[in-house]
Write a protein that holds these residues in place. Structure first.
Motif, PDB file in Angstrom:
ATOM      1  N   GLY A   1       0.840  -1.192   0.000  1.00 32.19           N
ATOM      2  CA  GLY A   1       0.000   0.000   0.000  1.00 32.19           C
ATOM      3  C   GLY A   1       0.868   1.232   0.000  1.00 32.19           C
ATOM      4  N   GLY A   2       0.211   2.386   0.084  1.00 30.59           N
ATOM      5  CA  GLY A   2       0.950   3.632  -0.011  1.00 30.59           C
ATOM      6  C   GLY A   2       1.057   4.017  -1.472  1.00 30.59           C
ATOM      7  N   LEU A   3       2.075   4.802  -1.803  1.00 28.78           N
ATOM      8  CA  LEU A   3       2.208   5.258  -3.179  1.00 28.78           C
ATOM      9  C   LEU A   3       3.656   5.579  -3.502  1.00 28.78           C
ATOM     10  N   ILE A   4       3.906   5.715  -4.786  1.00 29.77           N
ATOM     11  CA  ILE A   4       5.177   6.218  -5.278  1.00 29.77           C
ATOM     12  C   ILE A   4       4.835   7.426  -6.130  1.00 29.77           C
ATOM     13  N   LEU A   5       5.489   8.526  -5.871  1.00 26.56           N
ATOM     14  CA  LEU A   5       5.288   9.749  -6.652  1.00 26.56           C
ATOM     15  C   LEU A   5       6.437   9.822  -7.643  1.00 26.56           C
ATOM     16  N   ARG A   6       6.103   9.930  -8.946  1.00 25.01           N
ATOM     17  CA  ARG A   6       7.139   9.842  -9.975  1.00 25.01           C
ATOM     18  C   ARG A   6       7.048  11.031 -10.932  1.00 25.01           C
ATOM     19  N   ARG A   7       8.215  11.547 -11.256  1.00 21.58           N
ATOM     20  CA  ARG A   7       8.327  12.559 -12.318  1.00 21.58           C
ATOM     21  C   ARG A   7       9.563  12.178 -13.122  1.00 21.58           C
ATOM     22  N   GLY A   8       9.334  11.644 -14.296  1.00 24.54           N
ATOM     23  CA  GLY A   8      10.434  11.155 -15.119  1.00 24.54           C
ATOM     24  C   GLY A   8      11.089   9.972 -14.444  1.00 24.54           C
ATOM     25  N   SER A   9      12.391  10.062 -14.221  1.00 28.54           N
ATOM     26  CA  SER A   9      13.111   8.960 -13.576  1.00 28.54           C
ATOM     27  C   SER A   9      13.269   9.180 -12.070  1.00 28.54           C
ATOM     28  N   ILE A  10      12.719  10.258 -11.574  1.00 27.96           N
ATOM     29  CA  ILE A  10      12.830  10.567 -10.138  1.00 27.96           C
ATOM     30  C   ILE A  10      11.577  10.081  -9.434  1.00 27.96           C
ATOM     31  N   GLU A  11      11.792   9.328  -8.362  1.00 27.68           N
ATOM     32  CA  GLU A  11      10.681   8.779  -7.602  1.00 27.68           C
ATOM     33  C   GLU A  11      10.801   9.146  -6.133  1.00 27.68           C
ATOM     34  N   ALA A  12       9.655   9.381  -5.522  1.00 25.32           N
ATOM     35  CA  ALA A  12       9.576   9.548  -4.070  1.00 25.32           C
ATOM     36  C   ALA A  12       8.797   8.341  -3.555  1.00 25.32           C
ATOM     37  N   ASN A  13       9.468   7.491  -2.790  1.00 23.59           N
ATOM     38  CA  ASN A  13       8.869   6.257  -2.291  1.00 23.59           C
ATOM     39  C   ASN A  13       8.097   6.557  -1.016  1.00 23.59           C
TER      40      ASN A  13
END
Length: 195
Positions: A159-171
């Protein structure tokens, strides 16, 4: 001849007396030697018994220490398993919050993790289907003009989420959030469980 016989008899008696004295002295000496060696044998026997008892006691003490150490290790492993299970349950409870609470929680996470307001939100398959659109709407409202969007991809996490912009992710997955709390809370949880 009687005089010769007397002399011979006297010499024989004297020789017998000397032989008896030598035998008596030899027997006394033998008895003394025997007694001395019997005493030495008793002392050697007693020393061997003491050494054997000490060796057995040392071995028993060593086995006792080893058994206690193994017992402590088993208890520690059990405690670590219980702490790990507690964190696993916390993760499960987090991802199984009532829908409204879960959406609000994830929206807050997405808003805090967003840098540009223009990232995509990656969810697991279950959450994408159940709350994907609600989450994007709630997160964009928190960003005031945010342009977050739901990713067509899904992630392999509880659960939860991953925030992604291009190749950059916030886990911001539930597993990572719980793991981040684990280090600082493990000792406190162990105190509650076992204190």
């Amino acid at each position: 001849m009687k005089g010769t016989e007397k002399i011979i008899a006297h010499i024989g008696a004297d020789a017998n007396a000397r032989a008896d004295a030598i035998l008596k002295q030899a027997e006394e000496k033998c008895a003394g030697i025997r007694e001395s060696y019997e005493q030495k044998a008793k002392e050697a026997y007693a020393e061997r018994i003491r050494a054997g008892v000490k060796a057995n006691q040392d071995r028993l003490d060593s086995m006792d220490r080893l058994a206690k150490m193994e017992g402590r290790k088993a208890i520690l492993a059990l405690k670590q398993d219980m702490v790990a299970e507690s964190f696993d349950r916390a993760c499960d409870q987090l991802v199984n919050l009532p829908e409204a609470q879960y959406v609000a929680f994830l929206a807050k996470l997405a808003a805090k993790a967003s840098v540009t307001g223009d990232e995509e939100i990656v969810l697991n398959a279950r959450d994408r289907k159940a709350i994907g659109d609600k989450l994007v709407k709630a997160a964009n409202e928190k960003l005031k003009g945010g342009k977050l969007r739901l990713s067509s991809e899904t992630g392999d996490f509880k659960g939860g989420l991953i925030l992604r912009r291009g190749s950059i992710e916030a886990n911001c997955t539930a597993e990572l959030l719980v793991d981040l709390c684990r280090d600082e809370m493990a000792a406190e949880l162990a105190g509650v469980l076992f204190g």
